[in-house]
Structure formats: C-alpha cells, structure tokens
Motif scaffolding. Structure first.
Motif, PDB file in Angstrom:
ATOM      1  N   ASP A   7     -31.572   0.958  58.993  1.00 11.27           N
ATOM      2  CA  ASP A   7     -32.358   1.725  58.013  1.00 11.27           C
ATOM      3  C   ASP A   7     -32.465   3.184  58.430  1.00 11.27           C
ATOM      4  O   ASP A   7     -32.282   4.101  57.613  1.00 11.27           O
TER       5      ASP A   7
ATOM      6  N   ARG B  40     -33.895  -2.336  61.510  1.00  8.92           N
ATOM      7  CA  ARG B  40     -34.637  -1.063  61.482  1.00  8.92           C
ATOM      8  C   ARG B  40     -33.687   0.081  61.853  1.00  8.92           C
ATOM      9  O   ARG B  40     -33.697   1.137  61.242  1.00  8.92           O
TER      10      ARG B  40
ATOM     11  N   ARG C 140     -23.948  -3.796  58.649  1.00  6.67           N
ATOM     12  CA  ARG C 140     -24.611  -4.263  57.421  1.00  6.67           C
ATOM     13  C   ARG C 140     -23.884  -5.452  56.809  1.00  6.67           C
ATOM     14  O   ARG C 140     -24.478  -6.489  56.517  1.00  6.67           O
TER      15      ARG C 140
ATOM     16  N   TRP D 247     -30.563   4.846  60.482  1.00 11.19           N
ATOM     17  CA  TRP D 247     -29.250   5.503  60.439  1.00 11.19           C
ATOM     18  C   TRP D 247     -28.868   5.873  59.003  1.00 11.19           C
ATOM     19  O   TRP D 247     -28.318   6.935  58.757  1.00 11.19           O
ATOM     20  N   MET D 248     -29.185   4.976  58.067  1.00  8.44           N
ATOM     21  CA  MET D 248     -28.826   5.242  56.671  1.00  8.44           C
ATOM     22  C   MET D 248     -29.559   6.453  56.125  1.00  8.44           C
ATOM     23  O   MET D 248     -29.102   7.086  55.172  1.00  8.44           O
TER      24      MET D 248
END
Lengths: 347, 292, 288
Positions: free
Chosen positions: C128, C125, C167, C130-131
């Motif tokens: 996600d 999470r 990742r 951060w992206m």
C-alpha cells in the motif's frame, strides 16, 4: 427485506468500509512520510553547500545548516518536520526560501487541470472505441480496435509523449509542445486554475492557448488509459448485449446502435467506472515525467527540479501531496463501490 | 386466411448442423398455437426467427416468414425491424433478466409507444397505467416509478405481459413464459395470458415443453423433434388421438394431474430411433437434391 | 467447437497468437544479437566525436555522409552505432533488473499469500505504501540517493517494482491456498514450506513468467526515463534514453537523433509486452 432495512444495512457497510480504509490510509501516509524523509537524508551532496556561492567557508555552511535545522540528529529533524506537517506547516524550500505549502499549492492546479483533461480525453477515446467495437463486433473494425488497444496499452505515456512531439510538434506543428501558456500573453488570473478561470471569465482566446499547450501532454497521458477503458467497456458491453432485456428491446423495433446506447451502455459502464477511478490515480503519478517532457509547469516538473537541487523540504512536501492524492482517490473509489454494490446485488 | 404463415423455414448454425428443417405452420388472427418439443427441438428458434432476434451464430438458409402477407425475410433489415416492432411482441421466459435493471418500469412499458410509434409521453403513460390495471397489479402509479429489483418475479412477468400488449400487436410470441416462475404463480400467469389474448384478439405463438399447458391455452399445436414438425394438429384432435408415434409417446410421458401416482413413462427408445430415422431420411433427401 | 462461446458466435472469432509472438521474439532476438556482438556489428565507435560531422542526416537524404547510415548527433557521433551499443545497456537492465525484481516480489507475494497472518499484514501495508509513491518520482529520488550507474538503476527498479509481482502472486497464492489439493496435502501432514514450494508455486509459474516478460519491458522504459532526466549512467555511455534526451533538445534541427532511438525503444517495449500477452494466451489460464 424492506427498503428501510436495506438502507440501514448499506449505511453500516459503508461506515465499516470507511473506518477500516481511513485507518489503512493513515498508516500508508505515515509510512510514506517516514520513508521519504529518511531516504532523502541519504542523498549525497550537501544542499546548503549547493546554495552558497563558491568560496563559502565552513562556518557559512554550518550557520545556514543550523538555520534550516539540518545540524540536529535525524530523529529530531523528523519530529520537527512531522509536527509542522500536522499543523499545516511543511517547512521552507531551500532553493526558493518560500514556504513549501505555497509552492506546492501554486503548482497543484496546473497538474490537476492536466490530469483531468487527460481523463476526459481517455474517457472520450476509450468510450468511442468500445462503442464502435461493440457495434461492429466480430468484424474487421473490432479487430482493428483490438489491435490499436493492444498497442496503446503496451506502450507507456512517456513514449507516447515523444511520438506526439514528433508528429504534432515537428512534422505537423499544430500544437505547442512546451510550457503551459504562451509566455508573452497577459494573464488576468487570480487563481492558478488557468483553464477553469479562462472559461469562467469567457477569455476564450486564453482557453484556446491553454488547450493548445495542454492537449499533447494530456493526450500522451490519456492513450494508455483510453485503451484500458476501451477494452473493459467493450467487454462488458458485449456481455450485456446477450442479456434478455437487450433482446427484448430488439423486438421493439430498435436498431443495433440504439440498443447499445439505450439499453446496454448504462449497465455496462458500472464496472468500468470503478476501474477508471483506480487508473486515474496511476495517471496522476504519470504526470511527473510527462510534465518534464513537455516543460509543463506543474507539480511533477517542480518535483524533478527539487530532486536535482537537493531541496529536501520541497521533495518531502511534494511526495506527501502525491501520496495524499493517491490514497484519497482510492478511498473515494472504495466508498463509491460500497455505495453502488448493494444496489447492484438487488438489481 | 392466416396472419402468420411460415413456409419451409430452414435455419442452421453457421457452418454447422441444421436447427430447423423446412418448418411450416400457420397462425390465424386471434388464434393460439402451441410449439411443443424437448429442449433443443427448435421451438424457441421459430419464435426468434419470426421476431428477428436469431443469435448471430445462426443463419436462415431458406423459406419464408409471411406476416400479414409480407415476407419478413425479403425486407431490408431496418424495415423488417420497424414492422416487427409495430406489429409483434415478445413475452420472454425469465422475468428476472428481461427488465433493464437501470431503468424504471414506466419507460420499459412505454418506450416502444413513444420512440417507435410516436405517441406523446402523456398518452403513453396513461396507456401504461391502464395496462397495469388490466394485468391486476395494485397501485400502478407506484409500480411505474419502481425499479425492477423492487418487484417480485410474478409482478415483473405481469409487467412484461402488459408491455407486450401495449401497442396492440397482431402477434405475440410467448417463449416459455411460466417456466422460470414458482408453481403457484405459473397458473395465475397462464390465466392472465389467456385472458389478455382473448380480450385483445391477438394471435399467439406459445412456446412450451408442457403439453398440459398447451391443452389449457392453445387451439392448435405443432410438435417438433430435431427442428422438424412431426405433427401439426388441432388441440382437441391431438389429445383425443395423436397421429405420430413420437407425439403419442410424448403425450404418454406427460404426468397426469389426475393421477400423480401413475409415474413417468419416458419416450421409448424404439420411438426415438424411428423419429431419428425420419430426420436422417430428410437430410439424405436434401443432400440428394443438393447434389442433383 | 461450434458452440464454443455460448450463443454469440461473434465472440468465437479468436485472435491469433502466432504472428505477434513470432514478430516480438524476432525483434528481441535481433536486439540480443546486436547487443552481444556490438563491437563487431557497429560501424563506428559510439563515443567517437567529430565536430565536422555534426548532425549529418540519414543515408537517403541529401547531404548524408557515407558510412553514417542513420546520421550523426550534434557531436558527430554515429546514431546507428550508439543505438547498437545502447541495446547492451537496455537488455542488461531488462534481464538483470527484471529477474531480481521477479525473485524479490514473487517471494514476498508467495509468503504473504500462503502464510497469511502478520506476514501478510506487514507485506500488504508495505505494498500500500509503495503504491502511494508516484513511481517515476520515486525512481528519480532513488537514483539521486544511489548515484548514477547501471547498478543504481537496477536497484531502483527492484525497489520500486517488486510490488507488481507481490500483488498478483499474493492474490494467486491465496486463491490456490483455498483449493482442495492444498487442504489434502495439509491433512497428509506435509510441512508448510514443502506445500508452498511443491504444490502452490508450480501453479503460479505461468503467471510469474508473463509478469516477468512485462517487467522487462518496463525496466527498459525506466532506464530510458532515468537517462532522459539525466540521472542514469554517465552521460558519455550510449543509452537510448540519453539519445532521446539529446534528440528532444535538437528536435527542430536534427529530428533523426530522436526518431531512431524512439522507434527502437517503441518496438522493444511493444515486443516485450506482446511476448507477454502471447505467452499469456498460450499458457496461462489465470490472467486471461
């Protein structure tokens, strides 16, 4: 499996993907909201003090802070802000005293036009590179394309922007390297989608001016993406070129170029399309620095100004909008994949 | 007078060993010739050389491929492609991979007629419909509109056969056209190819590793070992009395449908050694000529 | 060798990893030397201003001032000396920020990929979230929070880029965790931490090494971008980014102020990335 069943299975898969992804998207957006809100509260420097003329008293600052709700506890401030956001009210910009939503929506079209133009350029450049590389695979030309791809991919958009400024702004000044449109021009537009509107109104003189301004920043954004597209598409094209139906097409009398375009391209393009969707969301993140570099009046440029001016509500609004665009794009890509995938499995 | 005449064709892996060693064979108009051998014997390579679809890693080092009296290898690439497209066709091995998944069936049958031979779309479409009936596919209209993944392997092979006969070619290369199919479908497809060949009077080069299939379809056969033709004979003569020791052993190794309990008789090592010696002698002779 | 890549012999032609590996390593070595010995190598004090020597062109042009090989900027500071001193900041950021980012990101990725369960859910999470931040804006925001300075830049890079490692390492650790050798180690009763560090981590090291090289190039760019936006180190210190920012404003009067730092930055980023690619071709079957 009959056609009917297949469609139902597809629909179920799509709904399942949609539900889980929608949930994680909400979690992601909530996380972004929390982080941006609390991180920028730690920023040193009182935004109110920065707005007021020198010589303002403590009382003046306190009064204005109360006006913007900055005197309340942090958690209360967050509650007020997030309630407003859910109702479509993103607060008021401290520097311009206009609603954040209006400011952000006013700049969004400029950024979207830039990003889409970059995408178009990237697809055109990358696609051409992939086709030429496949047509002349194994030869010197493919080697040259591989090297160009490698360099284009290694160097980020920021540096490409500077290179373009030097080449086409100074050495051979054919394009504008600053701004979105020549300021002296009279703009008849009613929306902020200048490029699209100039095309609709057939004001091609304005289109030309807009493109001359956009082309350099768009190209800088496009070069790394073009390299990714070129590499992946070439790789899948080359794999496709060894398949039986391509060999069969050769016996029918088609030349190499025709075989690539007619038989291989469509099948090879599918994996590339998924990748382009994801990469496009990264490209939108890249607009921030590129807009700054080219003084292009878009969302990213406004974001940097907002940080420099400590305009907290505006920063929150912009970051949240970027996060929304990013998550929505990824959601669309996932959905597209879920829809295309069963067809691929059967094909 | 033969329609296809291959003279001393030599092919090798670029910078590597020979794959075909001075292969010669003739196929007359309307005649069916089987190419038989183990995998790697070069039988498919002959068909690919004729159709101009040799892999890029492979090169022709000598010989002629005469098609209707013209040497294909002497033509400029574009003319060669056109001539092959207009007069030859391929029935591929695997019907599951030989149709383009993103095109409907109709253009895959008619594209050669329209794009290479300049037919009108309507005429090509009518022709495609007739052909689908000829290969006994029900509901041709529906099939023409279908995508490949909606059809079974047997149906797709029938479509590929129809497509091969679409332009009334003089020569068809069938490259193990039944190997990838279910045993039950194999017989029907074999029957269909023979029926179509007879009706259209097409010369056929039939690549297979199955001598039983050759006995049913072909009039002549060439037996290959390591890219060399070890025996070239009429089918009737061959099955009565094979002349070469290797082809005799190959025939003996073929399971008999009449006597399934007889078991397999693998080609004896002595025979393999003998035929290998022949290949080595050929290469040595060639090396001497090269040195001289 | 002959049928190395199936039937299509054209794909047998291999890119040679040699030259680009050596060229990249060579350029980075020169930079390291320049950075280490900057006070002795640099012909002038990078901060010395001389308004009478403002915007002198490089040595081959008419009007060049002897001793100022690559010209001077608008304050009369020597471009070459500033470049050499700028290498110190760039390389310090690359090495320190790259290494810390690698340690943080790889650790989180390894934990998520190997332990799975709620650890994985939380870290995934976070990745996600951060992206979804535009990275450049995020870093500018962090510098605004932390204030300018070398330490702030390093913290900003670590905070933003740990996801790059997390990742990939997470996905790799999951793939490795499904392999038989891990199951047999588990059956043998080895503790989980031991399996993670002794069995899985060594297999991930080549991948991590390549990512680390790429990250160093990214760190150099981030530093330049932050200097460019004028949020980096104090403006007096010579950094490539601040030189570029200065050059961008004076581009029509003195192009050399922009060109030389740009070329330096370009080559450095390219070298880090090509070094990574070259190492990948040599050592790493995973990322290819």
């Amino acid at each position: 499996m009959s056609g009917r069943q297949r469609t139902e299975a597809t629909d179920n898969a799509v709904i399942k993907v949609l539900a889980t992804r929608l949930l994680t998207t909400l979690v992601t957006l909530a996380g972004v909201a929390v982080i941006v809100f609390f991180v920028i509260r730690v920023v040193p420097g009182n935004p109110i003090a920065m707005m007021l003329p020198p010589g303002a008293t403590e009382e003046d600052i306190a009064r204005l802070s109360a006006l913007y709700g900055l005197d309340k506890p942090l958690v209360t401030q967050f509650g007020i802000w997030i309630t407003g956001v859910l109702q479509g009210d993103f607060g008021t910009s401290i520097t311009t005293r206009q609603p954040v939503l209006d400011l952000v929506l006013g700049r969004l079209p400029a950024t979207l036009e830039l990003a889409i133009m970059a995408l178009v350029i990237a697809v055109a450049l990358g696609g051409t590179a992939a086709l030429i590389g496949t047509r002349f695979r194994g030869g010197k030309r493919e080697g040259a394309i591989d090297i160009a791809n490698g360099v284009a991919l290694s160097v980020p958009d920021f540096l490409w922007g500077l290179v373009l400024i030097l080449l086409f702004g100074v050495l051979w000044p054919v394009f504008h390297i600053s701004g979105r449109v020549t300021p002296s021009l009279d703009l008849p537009f009613t929306t902020d989608f200048y490029l699209i509107e100039s095309l609709i109104r057939l004001r091609l003189d304005l289109t030309a001016d807009l493109v001359a301004h956009m082309f350099m920043p768009a190209l800088a954004l496009a070069i790394p993406l073009a390299a990714i597209i070129g590499q992946l598409l070439k790789q899948s094209l080359k794999e496709t070129m060894n398949l039986d139906y391509v060999t069969l097409a050769r016996t029918k009398g088609y030349g190499e170029t025709q075989v690539i375009l007619r038989e291989a391209l469509r099948n090879a393009a599918l994996p590339t399309i998924t990748l382009v969707g994801v990469q496009f969301s990264f490209l939108i993140g890249g607009t921030v620095i590129i807009e700054r570099l080219f003084s292009y009046e878009g969302l990213g440029n406004m974001a940097i100004d907002a940080v420099i001016n400590r305009d907290l509500p505006l920063i929150q609004g912009i970051v949240l909008l970027f996060a929304l665009i990013f998550t929505m794009l990824n959601l669309i890509v996932d959905l597209l994949y879920a829809v295309l995938n069963p067809r691929l499995r059967h094909g | 007078m033969s329609y296809l005449s291959i003279r001393n064709l030599s092919v090798r892996l670029k910078g590597g060993p020979p794959l075909l060693r001075r292969v010669s064979l003739d196929v007359g108009p309307g005649e069916v010739r089987g190419l038989v051998g183990e995998s790697g014997a070069g039988k498919s390579m002959i068909g690919k050389a004729v159709l101009g679809i040799l892999p890029p890693s492979v090169e022709v080092t000598g010989g002629e491929i005469l098609l209707g009296g013209t040497d294909l290898l002497g033509l400029p690439p574009k003319d060669r492609r056109r001539r092959i497209g207009a007069t030859c066709a391929l029935i591929p091995q695997d019907p599951l991979t030989a149709l383009n998944p993103s095109h409907r069936i109709e253009p895959q049958i008619t594209d050669r007629l329209v794009n290479i031979l300049g037919w009108t779309r309507a005429a090509a479409r009518a022709r495609a419909r007739d052909l689908l009936e000829e290969v006994h596919l029900p509901d041709p209209e529906r099939v023409l509109r279908a995508y490949p993944h909606e059809l079974s392997g047997g149906m797709r092979q029938r479509i590929l056969i129809a497509s091969a006969f679409a332009a009334e070619p003089k020569l068809i290369v069938a490259d193990e056209p039944t190997t990838a199919l279910d045993v039950t479908v194999q017989k029907q497809i074999l029957k269909l190819i023979r029926e179509m060949q007879a009706r259209h009077g097409t010369a056929l080069v039939f690549v297979t590793h199955d001598l039983g299939v050759v006995s049913k379809v072909c009039q002549h056969l060439s037996v290959l070992y390591a890219g060399m033709v070890v025996e070239d004979a009429r089918v009737a003569d061959f099955f009565a009395a094979p002349r070469h020791a290797y082809s005799a052993a190959l025939l003996a190794a073929t399971p008999k449908y009449t006597d399934p309990d007889a078991g397999l008789n693998p080609v004896p090592d002595a025979v393999i050694d003998a035929v290998r010696a022949e290949v080595a002698a050929f290469d040595a002779a060639k090396a001497r000529r090269g040195a001289a | 060798m002959a049928d190395a890549k199936g039937m299509d012999g054209r794909s047998m032609i291999r890119r040679r990893a040699g030259p680009r590996l050596w060229l990249s390593a060579g350029w980075l070595s020169i930079l390291c030397l320049a950075a280490l010995f900057a006070p002795w190598v640099a012909p002038h004090d990078p901060l010395a201003q001389d308004l009478f020597l403002g915007r002198m062109p490089p040595f081959w042009m008419a009007g060049a001032e002897p001793g100022y090989w690559l010209g001077t900027d608008s304050l009369g500071r020597d471009v070459l000396s500033r470049l050499i001193h700028g290498a110190r900041v760039a390389l310090a950021v690359a090495l320190i920020a790259g290494t810390i980012t690698c340690l943080v990101g790889a650790t989180l990725g390894l934990l998520a990929g190997f332990l799975r369960g709620w650890v994985d859910i939380v870290i995934s999470r976070l990745i996600d979230i951060w992206m979804a931040f535009p990275p450049v804006l995020f870093s500018i925001l962090l510098i605004a929070v932390l204030g300018p300075g070398l330490v702030s830049i390093i913290i900003a890079i670590v905070v933003i880029d740990w996801t790059r490692f997390a990742r990939v390492v997470r996905a790799e650790a999951m793939a490795q965790g499904a392999m038989d050798y891990v199951s047999s180690a588990q059956v043998a009763g080895r503790p989980r931490i031991g399996i993670m560090l002794r069995e899985i981590l060594p297999n991930l090291l080549p991948t991590i090494g390549v990512l680390l090289t790429l990250e160093m190039g990214i760190a150099v760019i981030v530093e330049a971008i932050l200097s460019f936006v004028n949020l980096s180190i104090s403006t007096d210190d010579p950094t490539w980014g601040s030189m570029i920012a200065e050059g961008r404003t004076a581009i029509h009067q003195a192009w050399w102020v922009l060109v030389f730092p740009l070329i330096t930055l370009f080559l450095t980023v390219l070298s880090f990335s090509q070094l990574g690619e070259g190492l990948k071709d040599r050592f790493d079957p995973v990322l290819r």
